[in-house]
Enzyme design. Structure first.
Site, short mmCIF file in Angstrom:
data_model
loop_
_atom_site.label_atom_id
_atom_site.label_comp_id
_atom_site.label_asym_id
_atom_site.label_seq_id
_atom_site.Cartn_x
_atom_site.Cartn_y
_atom_site.Cartn_z
N SER A 60 -51.69 21.81 7.77
CA SER A 60 -52.05 21.75 9.17
C SER A 60 -52.75 20.44 9.48
CB SER A 60 -52.98 22.92 9.54
OG SER A 60 -53.45 22.81 10.86
N LYS A 88 -55.66 24.62 5.04
CA LYS A 88 -54.46 25.46 5.18
C LYS A 88 -53.30 24.86 4.38
CE LYS A 88 -51.88 27.92 8.78
NZ LYS A 88 -50.49 27.64 8.41
N HIS A 118 -38.56 49.14 3.53
CA HIS A 118 -38.78 49.13 4.98
C HIS A 118 -40.08 48.39 5.33
CE1 HIS A 118 -35.55 52.11 5.65
NE2 HIS A 118 -35.97 52.61 4.52
N PRO A 125 0.80 -1.23 0.00
CA PRO A 125 0.00 0.00 0.00
C PRO A 125 0.83 1.28 0.00
CG PRO A 125 -0.13 -1.11 2.14
CD PRO A 125 0.52 -2.06 1.18
N GLU A 184 -39.71 27.52 3.26
CA GLU A 184 -39.19 27.17 4.57
C GLU A 184 -37.98 26.25 4.46
OE1 GLU A 184 -42.60 25.54 6.49
OE2 GLU A 184 -43.70 27.43 6.46
#
Length: 470
Positions: free
Chosen positions: A326, A332, A196, A138, A339
């Site tokens: 949900s 929903k 903003h 090796p 995410e």
């Protein structure tokens, strides 16, 4: 090897003496010591597959090059054939590369793991006895003209260059192209801009998405900008950069063969002392990845907010309905792709801290944080590439504008009063806007009360003329 029973052991040896090694594994004594001494983390902490495959490429190129310098062609061919099994990933999947990231930080154990696996596999291919180191050793043959200190830095560059060009770059390009398509499709859809987080002057939805597309274009440019340093390989520097025990001409020939095997323009590093002593190129790469993560998080958050609602939020965009949102609220649907992508970006930013600390922690002629650095770089590349593909296919391509809401927001915006300023002055315009806010009316209604004739108002406040300079 296929005839070996699990649990059977054989004896191999290294410089520290004899060691019992599983009979059904190609690795030898030095790998086994590492297995016993670094029981850290689970399978997810293994040395990444890409690095082992890159080591296989390097060992194959080295064997073929060493044949030119006198290595027996029979041995060179056997090593090259065994390296092919490493490059394919088969031996990695079968468990012959068990070592964790958390080992010698310069990759010595993984280099020897590769040398032992290739050596024993090559011996088997020649009909010899596994573990005998005969006729292939090796260190003497598989590691000929090499050191862990130049092979591992070279392998990690090979792995990172491959991942950048074949995983990340195509994924970012596809996302950029999808964003550009949306930008062109929506070039006539007028909306209210926001600064903003407050109402601002009108713009088009296409203009907004053109900004995201440009961020991806710059991200691609940053990837291209770092590649030249990644294409520079340390191979030939051996232990400290002097090239001791290597042959003159070996680096050039071997790296030329690596370039052929990978179809990437690898070259000899101009200074081996820098190439061994620092990991600046990988820190630079992760800097580009960190900026890309920042860009993606900004874009994903914008899209998540524009899609908020659907009735009690901004509701300007319809995001694809991929799965229920949900367990208790019927109907929903959540912005799950946004995410997922923003979580990926947070992880990449965390990885950047580790990479930066590792890059700054080299001492003298070697950086011993290389295994940690490259594992984070490769993880970030994979996460960003997968994240871009998922976000593109499952979100961006399916986004639709809520034209009614966009138009309503434009018509009700107080910032339309900005177009009055060149005609009636700032102070009077402020009074009109404030009155509209206090009275719950429109700018037009208050302007007419302020004795601005409707004809002038309609001429001055034309939304389509507020989209650029005049």
């Amino acid at each position: 090897m296929n005839n070996c029973k699990k649990g059977e052991m054989r004896q191999e040896s290294d410089s520290l003496g004899p060691m019992e090694v599983p009979m059904d594994r190609y690795y030898g004594a030095q790998t086994m010591r590492c297995v016993l001494n670094f029981r850290i983390g689970g399978d997810e902490e293994r040395m990444p597959r890409q690095i082992i495959q890159a080591m296989g490429i390097l060992k194959k190129a080295a064997a073929e090059t060493n044949q030119e310098f006198g290595l027996d062609p029979k041995l060179s061919t056997a090593i090259s054939n065994a390296a092919d099994d490493v490059i394919s990933g088969r031996l990695y999947d079968e468990g012959h590369f068990p070592l964790p990231i958390w080992q010698s930080g310069c990759g010595t154990q993984s280099n020897m793991n590769t040398n032992e696996v290739i050596g024993n596999r090559a011996i088997e291919g020649l009909g010899g006895r596994i573990g005998s180191k005969d006729p292939i050793h090796p260190n003497d043959h598989v590691n000929m003209s090499q050191s862990s200190n130049d092979t591992f830095p070279s392998a990690i560059h090979i792995a990172v260059a491959t991942a950048l060009t074949k995983e990340l770059r195509p994924a970012v390009t596809a996302l950029r192209d999808a964003l550009q398509t949306k930008s062109k499709e929506w070039k006539e859809i007028i909306k209210i801009g926001r600064t903003h987080a407050q109402d601002s002057v009108p713009m088009t939805l296409g203009q907004e998405f053109s900004g995201y597309a440009q961020q991806m274009t710059y991200g691609l440019a940053r990837i291209e900008a770092v590649l030249p340093r990644i294409y520079m390989l340390a191979l030939g520097g051996t232990a400290v950069g002097t090239g001791l025990n290597s042959r003159r001409g070996f680096p050039e020939k071997c790296i030329r063969r690596i370039a052929q095997l990978t179809c990437l323009p690898f070259e000899v590093a101009p200074n081996f002392f820098e190439a061994l002593g620092s990991r600046d190129a990988l820190v630079e790469v992760h800097g580009a990845l960190n900026v890309l993560a920042v860009s993606l998080m900004k874009m994903a958050n914008d899209i998540r907010l524009m899609g908020s609602g659907p009735r009690c939020g901004l509701g300007e965009l319809y995001l694809p309905e991929n799965e229920p949102g949900s367990s208790i609220m019927p109907g929903k649907v959540n912005p799950t792709q946004c995410e997922a992508l923003t979580m990926i970006c947070a992880q990449v930013m965390g990885n950047h801290v580790a990479v930066s600390v590792g890059g700054a922690s080299g001492n003298f002629e070697l950086n011993v944080f290389a295994t940690m650095i490259v594992s984070n770089v490769l993880r970030s590349i994979t996460l960003l590439a997968d994240g871009c593909r998922s976000f593109n296919c499952n979100c961006v391509k399916g986004i639709k504008p809520n034209k009614e809401k966009l138009t309503k927001n434009v018509n009700e915006s107080l910032v339309l009063a900005t177009a009055l300023c060149p005609n009636i002055g700032h102070d009077k315009t402020v009074q009109i806007a404030k009155a509209a806010l206090q009275n719950g009316t429109t700018v037009k209604e208050e302007a007419l009360k302020a004795e601005i004739c409707e004809k002038d108002y309609n001429e001055w406040v034309r939304v389509e003329k507020m989209l650029g300079p005049h």
